[in-house]
Design a protein around this motif. Structure first.
Motif, PDB file in Angstrom:
ATOM      1  N   GLU A   5      -0.098  -9.908   4.850  1.00 35.33           N
ATOM      2  CA  GLU A   5       1.125  -9.662   4.096  1.00 35.33           C
ATOM      3  C   GLU A   5       0.808  -9.440   2.615  1.00 35.33           C
ATOM      4  N   ARG A   6       0.142 -10.429   2.063  1.00 35.26           N
ATOM      5  CA  ARG A   6      -0.185 -10.335   0.639  1.00 35.26           C
ATOM      6  C   ARG A   6      -1.125  -9.178   0.347  1.00 35.26           C
ATOM      7  N   LEU A   7      -2.055  -8.975   1.259  1.00 33.70           N
ATOM      8  CA  LEU A   7      -3.016  -7.897   1.061  1.00 33.70           C
ATOM      9  C   LEU A   7      -2.290  -6.559   0.927  1.00 33.70           C
ATOM     10  N   MET A   8      -1.298  -6.378   1.765  1.00 33.14           N
ATOM     11  CA  MET A   8      -0.589  -5.103   1.721  1.00 33.14           C
ATOM     12  C   MET A   8       0.251  -4.967   0.470  1.00 33.14           C
ATOM     13  N   VAL A   9       0.917  -6.044   0.112  1.00 33.30           N
ATOM     14  CA  VAL A   9       1.717  -5.989  -1.110  1.00 33.30           C
ATOM     15  C   VAL A   9       0.818  -5.693  -2.307  1.00 33.30           C
ATOM     16  N   ALA A  10      -0.262  -6.473  -2.393  1.00 33.48           N
ATOM     17  CA  ALA A  10      -1.162  -6.290  -3.538  1.00 33.48           C
ATOM     18  C   ALA A  10      -1.778  -4.900  -3.524  1.00 33.48           C
ATOM     19  N   GLY A  11      -2.141  -4.443  -2.347  1.00 36.17           N
ATOM     20  CA  GLY A  11      -2.758  -3.119  -2.245  1.00 36.17           C
ATOM     21  C   GLY A  11      -1.807  -2.034  -2.706  1.00 36.17           C
ATOM     22  N   GLU A  12      -0.584  -2.188  -2.286  1.00 38.06           N
ATOM     23  CA  GLU A  12       0.394  -1.171  -2.668  1.00 38.06           C
ATOM     24  C   GLU A  12       0.589  -1.142  -4.190  1.00 38.06           C
ATOM     25  N   LEU A  13       0.711  -2.328  -4.756  1.00 37.77           N
ATOM     26  CA  LEU A  13       0.894  -2.406  -6.203  1.00 37.77           C
ATOM     27  C   LEU A  13      -0.307  -1.836  -6.945  1.00 37.77           C
ATOM     28  N   LEU A  14      -1.484  -2.128  -6.424  1.00 36.49           N
ATOM     29  CA  LEU A  14      -2.711  -1.649  -7.051  1.00 36.49           C
ATOM     30  C   LEU A  14      -2.740  -0.121  -7.077  1.00 36.49           C
ATOM     31  N   GLY A  15      -2.221   0.442  -5.990  1.00 33.78           N
ATOM     32  CA  GLY A  15      -2.211   1.904  -5.906  1.00 33.78           C
ATOM     33  C   GLY A  15      -1.389   2.556  -7.011  1.00 33.78           C
ATOM     34  N   ARG A  16      -0.477   1.769  -7.585  1.00 31.70           N
ATOM     35  CA  ARG A  16       0.341   2.342  -8.661  1.00 31.70           C
ATOM     36  C   ARG A  16      -0.424   2.427  -9.978  1.00 31.70           C
ATOM     37  N   HIS A  17      -1.445   1.596 -10.078  1.00 31.67           N
ATOM     38  CA  HIS A  17      -2.181   1.553 -11.348  1.00 31.67           C
ATOM     39  C   HIS A  17      -3.450   2.387 -11.318  1.00 31.67           C
ATOM     40  N   PHE A  18      -3.965   2.599 -10.127  1.00 36.81           N
ATOM     41  CA  PHE A  18      -5.222   3.343 -10.035  1.00 36.81           C
ATOM     42  C   PHE A  18      -5.050   4.495  -9.057  1.00 36.81           C
TER      43      PHE A  18
END
Lengths: 214, 214, 214, 214
Positions: free
Chosen positions: A134-147
DNA sequence: AATGAATGAGGTTTCATTCAT
DNA sequence: CATGAATGAAACCTCATTCAT
């Protein structure tokens, strides 16, 4: 029938006490997995009480590990939710603050990796996986916005690769008795886990993003 | 003159038998570390005999792991000693042939990483490190001749980083009960350990060499 | 005035519920003594509540056994209080109806016999004995009116001997894993607990009365 | 491969030591089943050693009981193999010598009866039954030569009935806290287990043989 | 060198019982 | 009265390691 004796808070307090105790003992004597009785006693509880909260010792250790992982993800999610830019340096800072510098994190992660096949109950294992995913996906998605990570799942993948590198390198270099370090090798070149990790992560991110980061 | 020689060969035969037995049992039941008695019996020896060759069970497991690692390094050293060019693809082929596809390699490596802190005797640990370091340096040096890795120790570093990634990713994705994979995540993106590993290693090498490999 | 009365009825209701639950569980899983929590839960009560009614678990089991015994004695006393004759057949009928065919009777009696030495509190043991003795004497006396048993205490003695035989034979032949029965023996001769019991009791009564009964 | 370290005699010696220790402890504290560690220690052995000889504690207790039973049967078989007559008195003498006066016999038999359903392994139970049945048939057959017991299997049946009576009566009268004896009853009539047993057995035999014995 | 019986520390788990609420 | 969380004694069993033979 009567009032629920154990409020949710009380329950979570107990669990936190137990995890605190387990990690404290683990740090005191990193060469041996703490015994259930010791953990209980250090948490101010009795041995049997542990089994009200965990099915077995391994599940407890997994829960302790999970807390570490959650702390990292929560920080990452919080940081990457902030408006404004986030740099690779910011990520590295979080990695060091919540993983590398949390003394028990990587040894415990290593232990848990070895235990995953043995004592951990399937239920605990599955629910751990669910929550982490769950967290991995949330964090991954957010990360994609910055990089610019190429694909929608790019964030998840760079996170997994990074963590793999952090963990794998620690097992080679960072533990008390590094597997792959003799005087010869280390004298020759290795500046230690922390700086090698930084260099390796930089290389990984550069390579993943196909260009110099930032 | 003949005796000690014969003795030594016999000794190494015994050891090989024991390591074979340990790995065979480990593969039969990956969920549990084989017991000393089983290993001995499977090697045609008695329990007590194991302790003529290994100080403790962990040392035996470490030796089994070492054999795996040696086989990889020997192949890598041999390949990179060949005149002519060597490509990243060649390296990947060796990685898959001698690590990923050797069923016991990564689980055993994971176990040994967890055990390193606990039972392995300092002597065994040190001599393991010495022997691995030796090969690591040789292989690293040879690798440097085929790839532009920046510095003299570049070969060693890329090897360690690569192995860290191989091991770390396996602990996340490759083991029977992957730590970080739920249906959700895996459904979303993960093409499995092997192909993710290949992509990750490619990224790592690209990033380390500062350009597209090859 | 009303309160204690109501209380007492409530109390006896609780106790009956507990004994019912204990016996029901015992029958469900004859291979293991039910746990206190299970008994309580099955009686619609909480674990701790059991200890408001019984000093310990063994006392509860003894009480359950006592109920069985009472039922038999009450029936026997009632039957032998009837005007008119009573035959050995009549006694046998009661034995089968209230002992042999009450599934939990003999296993529970066996368990209680083993427990008598261990957990049962002296008070519970003593009051159990008092109440049983009371009935034993009444029933024995009444029995003496129907059968010529030699002496005033003859009724009590034949009752005890009979019960001893019923219980002892059950332990040898009647339990799930009969102690003294292999295929060989049973193939050879044993028609099963029920009919052997009937024959044995007949012999015992004949021998005690010094002549063919009836 | 090498010499058999554990000769049969050594093995049987160990077992005898353990059974001796178990019975000695049982007699010291009849109110509690001895612990495995105590038994081992009292036999001059270590806890783990017990598990080289018995699968579990219950199997050990069963073996101790079996030794008692064997001693009785062996004596009975020996006596009834003698040429010349054997009287009921002779049988009674053996009953008292090898059962009633062997302090641990009947309590242990009672315990085993209760345990038969729980901890004893099926294998141990089956082989116990086999061995006992064997002796039971031999003894029964021999008994049939001395007494007119009606049928070929008459010897076996009178033995089982007798033992049932011995055991059942003991559970009612003979144990420390007799189940069915209060002052009232015992004051009234009961001359104690031994003499009641004698009377009851006499009655049973008379009744079984259809006439006054001898 | 080889054996395997013996060892005993180590760890888990259960469950009857208590007691604060 | 009733509750059930907490207790902790009790017991079991495994298995790495030693050592007498």
């Amino acid at each position: 029938m009567a009032r629920p004796h154990a409020s949710r808070e009380a329950r979570e307090l107990r669990i936190a006490q137990l995890l605190d105790a387990a990690i404290a003992l683990w740090l005191e004597q990193p060469e041996k997995v703490p015994r259930v009785e010791e953990v209980a006693r250090n948490a101010g509880l009795a041995k049997g009480t542990v089994y009200l909260y965990f099915r077995c010792k391994e599940d407890l250790l997994l829960a302790a590990h999970e807390r570490h992982v959650h702390a990292f993800f929560d920080a990452l999610i919080e940081r990457s939710s902030c408006p404004g830019t986030m740099t690779f340096e910011d990520v590295m800072r979080l990695v060091f603050l919540h993983i590398v510098e949390v003394a028990a994190f990587l040894p415990l992660a290593t232990l848990v990796a070895g235990l995953m096949h043995k004592g951990i109950s399937p239920e605990a294992s599955a629910s751990f996986n669910d929550r982490i995913s769950e967290r991995l996906m949330v964090a991954g998605e957010l990360l994609g916005r910055h990089f610019s990570l190429g694909s929608p799942e790019g964030g998840v993948r760079i996170l997994m690769r990074s963590y793999a590198l952090i963990l794998g390198l620690w097992q080679l270099l960072g533990s008390g008795k590094p597997i792959c370090t003799s005087e010869k090798v280390s004298a020759m070149m290795l500046p230690g886990y922390a700086s090698e990790l930084e260099a390796a992560l930089t290389a990984l991110w550069n390579g993943t993003m196909g260009k110099e980061i930032q």
